[in-house]
Design a protein around this motif. Structure first.
Motif, PDB file in Angstrom:
ATOM      1  N   ARG A 115       2.532  -5.278 -10.932  1.00 17.53           N
ATOM      2  CA  ARG A 115       3.958  -5.151 -10.602  1.00 17.53           C
ATOM      3  C   ARG A 115       4.359  -4.510  -9.320  1.00 17.53           C
ATOM      4  O   ARG A 115       5.597  -5.022  -8.895  1.00 17.53           O
ATOM      5  N   ILE A 116       3.843  -3.519  -8.945  1.00 13.01           N
ATOM      6  CA  ILE A 116       4.247  -2.904  -7.651  1.00 13.01           C
ATOM      7  C   ILE A 116       4.313  -4.176  -6.731  1.00 13.01           C
ATOM      8  O   ILE A 116       5.187  -3.897  -5.829  1.00 13.01           O
ATOM      9  N   ALA A 159       3.872   5.846  -5.850  1.00 14.06           N
ATOM     10  CA  ALA A 159       3.664   5.789  -7.315  1.00 14.06           C
ATOM     11  C   ALA A 159       2.494   6.218  -8.059  1.00 14.06           C
ATOM     12  O   ALA A 159       2.351   6.714  -9.142  1.00 14.06           O
ATOM     13  N   VAL A 205       0.895  -1.353  -0.044  1.00 19.49           N
ATOM     14  CA  VAL A 205       0.139  -0.103  -0.003  1.00 19.49           C
ATOM     15  C   VAL A 205       0.829   1.400   0.159  1.00 19.49           C
ATOM     16  O   VAL A 205       0.598   2.181  -0.713  1.00 19.49           O
ATOM     17  N   LEU A 262       4.239  -7.291  -6.778  1.00 25.70           N
ATOM     18  CA  LEU A 262       5.306  -8.379  -6.818  1.00 25.70           C
ATOM     19  C   LEU A 262       6.674  -7.670  -6.626  1.00 25.70           C
ATOM     20  O   LEU A 262       7.437  -8.453  -5.859  1.00 25.70           O
ATOM     21  N   ASN A 263       7.110  -6.714  -7.081  1.00 28.79           N
ATOM     22  CA  ASN A 263       8.333  -6.038  -6.747  1.00 28.79           C
ATOM     23  C   ASN A 263       8.320  -5.808  -5.377  1.00 28.79           C
ATOM     24  O   ASN A 263       9.479  -6.061  -4.704  1.00 28.79           O
ATOM     25  N   THR A 264       7.386  -5.343  -4.522  1.00 28.30           N
ATOM     26  CA  THR A 264       7.647  -5.051  -3.066  1.00 28.30           C
ATOM     27  C   THR A 264       7.603  -6.465  -2.606  1.00 28.30           C
ATOM     28  O   THR A 264       8.833  -6.448  -1.681  1.00 28.30           O
ATOM     29  N   TRP A 298      -0.378  -2.619 -13.386  1.00 31.65           N
ATOM     30  CA  TRP A 298       0.305  -1.773 -12.572  1.00 31.65           C
ATOM     31  C   TRP A 298       0.592  -2.320 -11.042  1.00 31.65           C
ATOM     32  O   TRP A 298       1.477  -2.148 -10.629  1.00 31.65           O
ATOM     33  N   VAL A 319       9.031  -9.304  -3.751  1.00 29.72           N
ATOM     34  CA  VAL A 319      10.329  -9.918  -4.036  1.00 29.72           C
ATOM     35  C   VAL A 319      11.535  -9.177  -3.242  1.00 29.72           C
ATOM     36  O   VAL A 319      12.450  -9.932  -3.012  1.00 29.72           O
ATOM     37  N   ASN A 374       3.883   1.651  -1.216  1.00 33.34           N
ATOM     38  CA  ASN A 374       4.495   1.826  -2.488  1.00 33.34           C
ATOM     39  C   ASN A 374       3.689   2.182  -3.617  1.00 33.34           C
ATOM     40  O   ASN A 374       4.046   3.002  -4.347  1.00 33.34           O
ATOM     41  N   ILE A 422       5.638  -7.854 -17.007  1.00 30.11           N
ATOM     42  CA  ILE A 422       5.783  -7.636 -15.635  1.00 30.11           C
ATOM     43  C   ILE A 422       7.168  -8.078 -14.936  1.00 30.11           C
ATOM     44  O   ILE A 422       7.964  -7.561 -14.094  1.00 30.11           O
TER      45      ILE A 422
END
Lengths: 207, 159
Positions: B65-66, B49, B43, B68-70, B62, B72, B45, B134
């Protein structure tokens, strides 16, 4: 169970598909922690060390005379510490830029994973070598201090103690470090292996 | 005023897509990292963005992506956690007595972080092109990797 069956079951799972509400109050509570995300904290720490490492080295040089109260002073020794700090500065800048360049909203997952893993991998190695070098450095300092204070009679005892300490540290610290932080280092290594497999598969596609 | 409008839009988006966030975080939670921790991170992140989101991609893409990035990139060590707001009592992803899904989660626990991301996107029936965007790998690589992971899960579920 076949993966396709699992997929069908996953998509049919009623509870997942239901729209469930979280109270706006809770989301607002979360947003109060703005700037405190894990990445933001890492960037703050990296930024701090980027600016603080050389001043810390200088401070150490200026105050080091307090530790040589017995008389005699080896300025080369604290200056060596300052030199190490200066040599580490490019690495601190590199680590900061590595993190600062991460954008979760536009970067693919593989690239973010690469950057974060690189950062943690370098940091863990630096921590480990830093502890080993730090203990050796302090052991030599201790030797110099007692040589000045007590004269030559005690020197051989101190030298033997120092050699034993350095050898013990050189063998003991890396393995103890690995054991203490086993899970975390293991997690980083596993992730690095996974990333390497992804890279190898990607390279094979282009050949 | 503008900030309040932005906040209102953001809250609406979270309500609309909270199950995506919950599904992603449930894939990455473990003994040391709770779903609540990860949910809050995602939330934060997303909020960071959100002002720059120009709808170049679908909202769901979107968010995936955010999220999963968070997940990972989240390493718990050396992070003093901010006060965590618990959301787990309010949202359930699956019934605890749903055995195939429970088995799936047990298998997921043994996968790497990138593999989990791939398999989640596959379970969510995202097109391979979207998964490729992604993840940052080629479309062919997506198919190959997914097939390998499916095989792995099949073997794991047998044991």
């Amino acid at each position: 169970m076949e993966p396709e069956e699992i997929k069908k079951m996953w998509q049919e799972n009623v509870l997942i598909e239901e729209k469930q509400q979280i109270s706006d109050l809770k989301i607002n509570e979360m947003l109060k922690n703005q700037g405190k995300s894990a990445l933001a904290k890492l960037i703050k720490t990296a930024n701090f060390y980027r600016f603080a490492i050389i001043p810390l080295g200088l401070l150490f040089c200026l105050l080091s005379h307090l530790f040589f109260v017995a008389g005699g002073y080896y300025p080369v020794y604290p200056l060596l510490f300052l030199l190490i700090c200066i040599l580490l500065e490019p690495l601190e800048i590199y680590l900061y830029r590595l993190l600062k360049g991460i954008d979760f909203s536009t970067m693919p997952v593989k690239e973010v994973s690469e950057r974060i893993l690189k950062y943690h991998h370098i940091l863990r190695k630096c921590e480990m070598y830093g502890i080993v070098i730090g203990v050796i450095y302090l052991s030599i300092w201790y030797y110099l201090y007692y040589k000045l204070t007590f004269g030559s009679e005690i020197v051989w005892v101190i030298i033997i103690f120092m050699i034993v300490m350095c050898m013990a540290v050189g063998f003991f610290v890396p393995s103890a470090y690995k054991k203490l932080y086993y899970r975390h280092i293991n997690q980083i290594n596993e992730s690095l292996r996974e990333l390497k497999e992804f890279d190898e598969s990607n390279d094979n596609e282009y050949e | 005023m503008e900030k309040k409008l932005l906040e209102a839009d953001f809250l609406q988006m979270i309500q609309e897509y909270n199950r995506i966030i919950y599904k992603v975080t449930s894939f990455y939670a473990d003994q040391n990292t709770t779903i609540d921790d990860l949910f809050q991170e995602v939330v934060l992140n997303l909020w960071k963005a959100f002002p720059n989101y120009r709808k170049e991609s679908l909202v769901s893409t979107w968010i995936y992506r955010i999220a999963l990035n968070t997940c990972v990139s989240y390493f718990r060590k050396n992070i003093r956690r901010p006060k965590c707001v618990a959301i787990t009592p309010e949202i359930k992803v699956y019934a605890e007595d749903n055995e195939p899904i429970t088995t799936l989660y047990a298998c997921i626990d043994q996968l790497g972080k990138l593999e989990r991301a791939l398999i989640l996107l596959w379970l969510e029936d995202r097109p391979h092109k979207e998964i490729s965007d992604i993840m940052g790998i080629t479309v062919t690589n997506v198919s190959t990797k997914i097939n390998r992971i499916k095989e792995k899960i099949k073997q794991m579920s047998k044991t």
